[in-house]
Motif scaffolding. Structure first.
Motif, PDB file in Angstrom:
ATOM      1  N   GLY B 129       0.843  -1.195   0.000  1.00 53.87           N
ATOM      2  CA  GLY B 129       0.000   0.000   0.000  1.00 53.87           C
ATOM      3  C   GLY B 129       0.869   1.233   0.000  1.00 53.87           C
ATOM      4  N   ASP B 130       1.617   1.385  -1.071  1.00 55.88           N
ATOM      5  CA  ASP B 130       2.579   2.481  -1.182  1.00 55.88           C
ATOM      6  C   ASP B 130       3.018   2.578  -2.632  1.00 55.88           C
ATOM      7  OD1 ASP B 130       4.708   3.936   1.001  1.00 55.88           O
ATOM      8  OD2 ASP B 130       5.273   3.827  -1.106  1.00 55.88           O
ATOM      9  N   SER B 131       2.888   3.752  -3.203  1.00 58.17           N
ATOM     10  CA  SER B 131       3.136   3.889  -4.642  1.00 58.17           C
ATOM     11  C   SER B 131       4.589   3.595  -5.023  1.00 58.17           C
ATOM     12  CB  SER B 131       2.745   5.281  -5.116  1.00 58.17           C
ATOM     13  OG  SER B 131       3.495   6.244  -4.422  1.00 58.17           O
ATOM     14  N   GLY B 145       2.322  -0.289  -6.400  1.00 61.45           N
ATOM     15  CA  GLY B 145       1.535   0.179  -5.269  1.00 61.45           C
ATOM     16  C   GLY B 145       0.072  -0.167  -5.442  1.00 61.45           C
ATOM     17  N   ILE B 146      -0.614  -0.335  -4.312  1.00 69.61           N
ATOM     18  CA  ILE B 146      -2.050  -0.629  -4.314  1.00 69.61           C
ATOM     19  C   ILE B 146      -2.712   0.210  -3.219  1.00 69.61           C
ATOM     20  CG2 ILE B 146      -1.869  -2.969  -5.260  1.00 69.61           C
ATOM     21  CD1 ILE B 146      -1.998  -4.086  -2.440  1.00 69.61           C
ATOM     22  N   GLY B 147      -4.037   0.325  -3.286  1.00 70.31           N
ATOM     23  CA  GLY B 147      -4.779   1.035  -2.248  1.00 70.31           C
ATOM     24  C   GLY B 147      -5.076   0.111  -1.077  1.00 70.31           C
ATOM     25  N   ILE B 226       6.806   5.617 -10.877  1.00 70.58           N
ATOM     26  CA  ILE B 226       5.469   6.095 -10.506  1.00 70.58           C
ATOM     27  C   ILE B 226       5.351   7.606 -10.723  1.00 70.58           C
ATOM     28  CG2 ILE B 226       6.084   6.301  -8.039  1.00 70.58           C
ATOM     29  CD1 ILE B 226       2.583   5.461  -9.424  1.00 70.58           C
ATOM     30  N   ARG B 231       2.685   2.626 -12.797  1.00 77.14           N
ATOM     31  CA  ARG B 231       2.664   1.979 -11.489  1.00 77.14           C
ATOM     32  C   ARG B 231       3.883   1.092 -11.299  1.00 77.14           C
ATOM     33  NH1 ARG B 231      -2.654  -0.926  -9.871  1.00 77.14           N
ATOM     34  NH2 ARG B 231      -2.417  -1.901 -11.894  1.00 77.14           N
TER      35      ARG B 231
END
Lengths: 212, 468
Positions: B129-131, B145-147, B226, B231
């Motif tokens: 959870g980190d770009s 990264g993901i939300g 990014i 991504r």
């Protein structure tokens, strides 16, 4: 996840390209361990004249009257008009949480950053991609017309302007289906649990070091 | 049939299921977790009565909120402290392959500790959870990264719902000049294609310049993918990759090692593979870069001048330049070298590894930070980096020059802890984002390489590190 089907709502134009998620929700608010309550801090550094901190009561903070969200005519807006590459930068889902908590359910922009775009769907929000020409037209009409509202219909993939003019938008069929029905994606994925286990078995045989 | 790109190979080897419209379930091999984007995911799992599918894929560590000095005082901000303690209790409940709590000897920035412990390997899928998860693409892993909702999804199912990206090749050929680093290449690429240039793409970095880079340099480049909108950034693994990984704690051992290396050697783009788009740069033409505005694409070579909005034809770009000049307190046509600094930050997941600190120390050795600089700080990326630097005497070089030598963490890259700029302060920073307010409300960030940051600290303003 909250379902989204149709919305007739007031539009608000945020006229700036490359708006990053640091601007949408500044880092100090990311210290929360909750998913809700970010709306009052949406665009905090542009919206208020003082420095915001988590937990602050925003009702008495000095407003920056130049910022569009503070103009009385946009109070209660549910549709955000935005420019290209909206939501770039950090992956923080706090950005869509803040936008949704404020009351927006739809964003219309020419383009979005990939992670932000995905994060919107996970929160029952609809990020619509429209051409530059359409977005320009919406910005112009919205700024010129008080109470400018749009009708967004996900089933027919249409946005209807006050003039009655309509434009259509694209959306991935799976995203549409999940949004229309407010589906729990984890629950859906777990229907494939046997497939995941079968994949895992093959993967482990080929690359055992990934399972040490 | 055309061959496959590296991205195709990584993607195809992880597809668990594909829907009729192309939406896929992708298997995830490594899940990195930090304190900021995970609490709501753990809470979601608990509320639904779910458990992590494979806790042995989790590598976790607090980094965003942790202080970089006075560790004996703990975390003073109660909200930050609660977030870090919440990660402690969540990991205690679920378990993890690796967990370095606050003050652990190996704690550090999640994107630094993953590779240095051998938990990032070629051929893996890596999410966080980190770009800046794109960093791990330097090893030939598909990493992005993901939300937070996706963090929960990956924990619960070991898969991610994803659609395949388009493929962009960024090829940098030739050789870099002396004093020009991976950071300058990354900024030059972003300057060329823009911060939205990579939207919808996975970038493969290739060419002689990329092959010549160390693993640290490759991580710097992929880290910044990014900032170009992609991504994921990927670099094909090679002998250097294997050399870096060999012997690290979680890297494959014994017979597995040979088998793994043989597999990793297949992870390269086939000669007849086709990319959706190709961008080419010449290494020799890249000068040390400095951002002047509030987006990483607002970047110039050190010998450039701040742009004049009156010269810009495109209305949106003109407004962006005007907004940036106003926020940055700069006047059009000012030479970059005339910009004076208040603070210097060396650190972040972009530039806090041992090689970055060595490059910075070379410039700092025997020099003094200018008296006009209020604070110059070096924040190593991890406990391991810190100890290695201290063993080499780099900390002494920095402190003798007037830099503060801090404890590891994300620090002033995003200013979630106490390290931040005050309104109007100007900083030369080795981090990755110069957005408004990124390093503190009203703070002004100029992104540069570690060597350029030190040169600016000594001069009090930007200078061409090639001339010092």
């Amino acid at each position: 996840m909250k379902a989204f089907t149709q919305l007739n709502g007031l539009a608000c134009p945020i006229d700036r390209a490359n708006i990053d998620t640091d601007a949408i929700i500044p880092k100090q608010f990311l210290k929360s361990i909750k998913r809700s309550g970010f709306g009052p801090y949406l665009f905090d550094e542009w919206r208020y004249k003082d420095h915001g901190e988590p937990g602050m009561d925003c009702t008495n903070r000095p407003l920056n009257s130049d910022f569009v969200l503070n103009q009385p005519r946009y109070k209660g807006a549910q549709i955000m008009l935005a420019r290209e590459n909206f939501g770039c930068g950090s992956s923080r889902e706090h950005a869509p949480w803040a936008i949704e908590d404020y009351g927006f359910r739809v964003i219309i922009a020419p383009s979005y950053a990939d992670i932000f775009f995905n994060n919107c769907y996970k929160n029952g929000m609809l990020p619509i991609v429209a051409s530059h020409a359409v977005v320009d037209k919406l910005f112009k009409e919205c700024e010129a017309t008080a109470g400018y509202s749009l009708n967004v219909d996900l089933t027919s993939q249409t946005v209807t302007l006050p003039s009655g003019e309509t434009f259509t938008f694209d959306i991935h069929p799976t995203s549409k289906h999940n949004l229309l029905n407010g589906l729990d994606e984890i629950g859906l994925t777990l229907l494939h649990a046997d497939k995941i286990k079968a994949f895992e078995g093959k993967h482990k045989a080929a690359q055992p070091w990934l399972f040490a | 049939m055309a061959g496959k790109t590296l991205y195709d190979k990584l993607w195809d080897s992880h597809v668990v299921h594909e829907d009729a419209d192309g939406t896929c379930l992708i298997y995830i091999d490594r899940h990195l977790v930090h304190e900021v984007t995970s609490p709501q995911a753990f809470e979601g799992l608990r509320l639904a009565g779910r458990k992590p599918w494979r806790a042995d894929t989790l590598v976790a560590n607090p980094d965003h909120n942790t202080p970089t000095k006075d560790w004996e005082k703990g975390i003073e901000d109660p909200i930050s402290r609660l977030q870090v303690e919440t990660l402690d209790s969540n990991i205690k409940e679920t378990g993890a392959l690796v967990y370095f709590p606050f003050k652990h000897a190996n704690q550090g920035i999640i994107h630094v500790i993953g590779p240095e412990n051998g938990t990032t390997l070629p051929g893996m899928t890596v999410v966080c959870g980190d770009s800046h998860t794109s960093t791990h693409g330097a090893f030939g892993a598909l990493a992005h990264g993901i939300g937070t909702s996706e963090v929960e999804h990956v924990m619960a199912t070991q898969t991610l719902i994803a659609k395949k990206s388009k493929r962009l090749l960024v090829r940098v050929d030739g050789e870099l000049g002396v004093g020009v680093t991976a950071k300058d290449v990354a900024l030059a690429v972003i300057g060329k294609i823009g911060t939205a240039g990579g939207n919808g793409f996975a970038i493969e970095f290739g060419g002689e310049v990329i092959r010549a880079l160390s693993m640290e340099g490759r991580m710097t480049i992929c880290n910044m993918a990014i900032e170009a909108g992609a991504r994921a950034g990927i670099i094909a693994p090679d002998a250097k990759t294997a050399e870096y990984l060999k012997g690290r704690q979680y890297a494959p051992k014994a017979a597995d090692w040979d088998k793994a290396v043989a597999y990793w050697n297949t992870l390269a783009t086939d000669a007849d593979a086709v990319f959706d788009s190709v961008v080419e740069l010449k290494g020799a033409e890249i000068a040390p870069q400095v951002t002047w505005g509030t987006s990483p694409e607002q970047v110039l070579p050190i010998n450039g001048r701040v742009p004049d909005p009156a010269q810009e034809q495109d209305a949106t770009k003109r407004t962006s330049i005007e907004n940036a000049l106003k926020y940055m307190g700069l006047t059009a046509n000012t030479p970059i070298e005339d910009i004076k600094l208040d603070k210097i930050f060396i650190g972040s997941c972009t530039n806090s590894r041992i090689e970055d600190l060595r490059a910075a120390a070379v410039v700092a050795k025997g020099k003094k930070v200018a008296s006009s600089i209020q604070l110059a700080m070096v924040v190593p990326g991890s406990g391991q980096v810190k100890r290695m630097a201290e063993a080499e005497g780099l900390d002494k070089i920095f402190t003798e020059a007037g830099f503060e030598w801090r404890e590891p963490g994300c620090s002033m890259c995003l200013a979630m802890n106490a390290d931040r700029l005050s309104p109007g302060e100007r900083c030369a920073s080795t981090s990755n984002r110069n957005f408004e307010g990124r390093q503190g409300q009203g703070g002004r960030t100029h992104l540069v390489s570690p060597a350029m940051a030190v040169a600016a600290a000594i001069a009090g303003h930007f200078v061409d590190v090639r001339s010092v």
